[in-house]
Design an enzyme around this catalytic site. Sequence first.
Site, mmCIF file in Angstrom:
data_model
loop_
_atom_site.group_PDB
_atom_site.id
_atom_site.type_symbol
_atom_site.label_atom_id
_atom_site.label_comp_id
_atom_site.label_asym_id
_atom_site.label_seq_id
_atom_site.Cartn_x
_atom_site.Cartn_y
_atom_site.Cartn_z
ATOM 1 N N HIS A 83 25.048 5.104 2.054
ATOM 2 C CA HIS A 83 24.357 4.477 0.925
ATOM 3 C C HIS A 83 23.060 3.863 1.445
ATOM 4 O O HIS A 83 21.998 4.134 0.940
ATOM 5 C CB HIS A 83 25.249 3.425 0.245
ATOM 6 C CG HIS A 83 24.606 2.837 -0.989
ATOM 7 N ND1 HIS A 83 25.255 1.967 -1.830
ATOM 8 C CD2 HIS A 83 23.368 2.988 -1.515
ATOM 9 C CE1 HIS A 83 24.440 1.625 -2.839
ATOM 10 N NE2 HIS A 83 23.296 2.225 -2.657
ATOM 11 N N GLU A 137 15.600 3.671 -1.011
ATOM 12 C CA GLU A 137 16.180 2.967 0.138
ATOM 13 C C GLU A 137 15.093 2.503 1.102
ATOM 14 O O GLU A 137 15.145 1.394 1.632
ATOM 15 C CB GLU A 137 17.209 3.856 0.850
ATOM 16 C CG GLU A 137 18.480 4.094 0.039
ATOM 17 C CD GLU A 137 19.227 2.798 -0.293
ATOM 18 O OE1 GLU A 137 19.416 1.967 0.607
ATOM 19 O OE2 GLU A 137 19.616 2.632 -1.471
ATOM 20 N N HIS A 141 14.576 -1.472 1.107
ATOM 21 C CA HIS A 141 15.225 -2.036 2.302
ATOM 22 C C HIS A 141 14.473 -1.725 3.604
ATOM 23 O O HIS A 141 14.262 -2.601 4.434
ATOM 24 C CB HIS A 141 16.664 -1.508 2.412
ATOM 25 C CG HIS A 141 17.511 -1.825 1.224
ATOM 26 N ND1 HIS A 141 18.014 -3.088 0.980
ATOM 27 C CD2 HIS A 141 17.949 -1.048 0.189
ATOM 28 C CE1 HIS A 141 18.736 -3.071 -0.149
ATOM 29 N NE2 HIS A 141 18.701 -1.844 -0.643
#
Length: 250
Positions: A83, A137, A141
């Site tokens: 993930h 992502e 992040h």
Amino acid sequence: MGTKFNRSVLIKLLLLQCLSVLSEAQDSDFFYFVQQVTDTSMSEAQDFDFFYFVQQWPGSYCDTSQSCCYPTTGKPPSDFGIHGLWPNYKNGSYPSYCDPDNPYDESEISDLISSMQENWASLSCPSNNGSTFWSHEWEKHGTCSESVLDQHGYFQAALKLKSKVDLLQILQSAGINPDGRNYTVSVIASAIRDGIGYTPWIACNVDVAGNRQLYEVYVCVDTSGSSLIECPVFPQGDGKCTSSVEFPAF
Ligand SMILES: *[C@@H]1O[C@H](CO)[C@@H](O)[C@H](O)[C@H]1NC(C)=O
Ligand SMILES: *[C@@H]1O[C@H](CO)[C@@H](O)[C@H](O)[C@H]1NC(C)=O
Ligand SMILES: *[C@@H]1O[C@H](CO)[C@@H](O)[C@H](O)[C@H]1NC(C)=O
């Protein structure tokens, strides 16, 4: 490294060089001082404390009322998928969207794409080739750890962690199989801890019939993105698991 490793750090380094000439090198106070100055410089540069490395079970993503869409490259393997690799603070909060000037650039990771299709498959709808997931992502992040890992380093670090933390193999060796049966969460967690040497955190979700099921497994990683560590803090909340949860097929 970039702009944060700036003139004030250089001045500190020069200062250290002068001091090291003046000081006896075996003086432990001196080393303590070096450590303090270096730690201060590095925490300015990295700005997070550790990573969560999160894998998800595709069967539990897809059998929900929200459902899923296989990527245009086909049905992903019957295996946990990445993930994300998420910078986090020890106080439980996390930074996000740290650098709009460093957008996702697929040309930097072209050598990793086939491995990402295999290990970091997108299941969101509408069906797509994965770029939507990976750019999200990176931008949410990855940009928050860019002082440590550039874009290629970030995706590569996650792929290496995936091969190091082979959840399906660990669980199957412990007799825990994706067969739609119920398993005790504490037994799942112990099997993973025995397999990797560190305590994981487990999150569950709910299938269309309302059963709780094994959804995501969190482990913690040091700021280099390479070594597993014990989690300084677990995510907030209880992970929504009941004592026993289903492990659906995929
Ligand atoms: C957690 O720590 C970070 C970094 O030190 C800080 O920026 C943030 O405000 C803190 N958040 C909370 C909720 O204390
Ligand atoms: C995925 O599709 C986007 C356009 O939607 C394209 O820009 C990108 O190059 C594609 N990437 C891969 C890995 O096929
Ligand atoms: C798993 O446990 C739940 C809750 O006790 C139950 O409703 C469900 O039928 C069980 N599933 C299986 C496959 O036994």
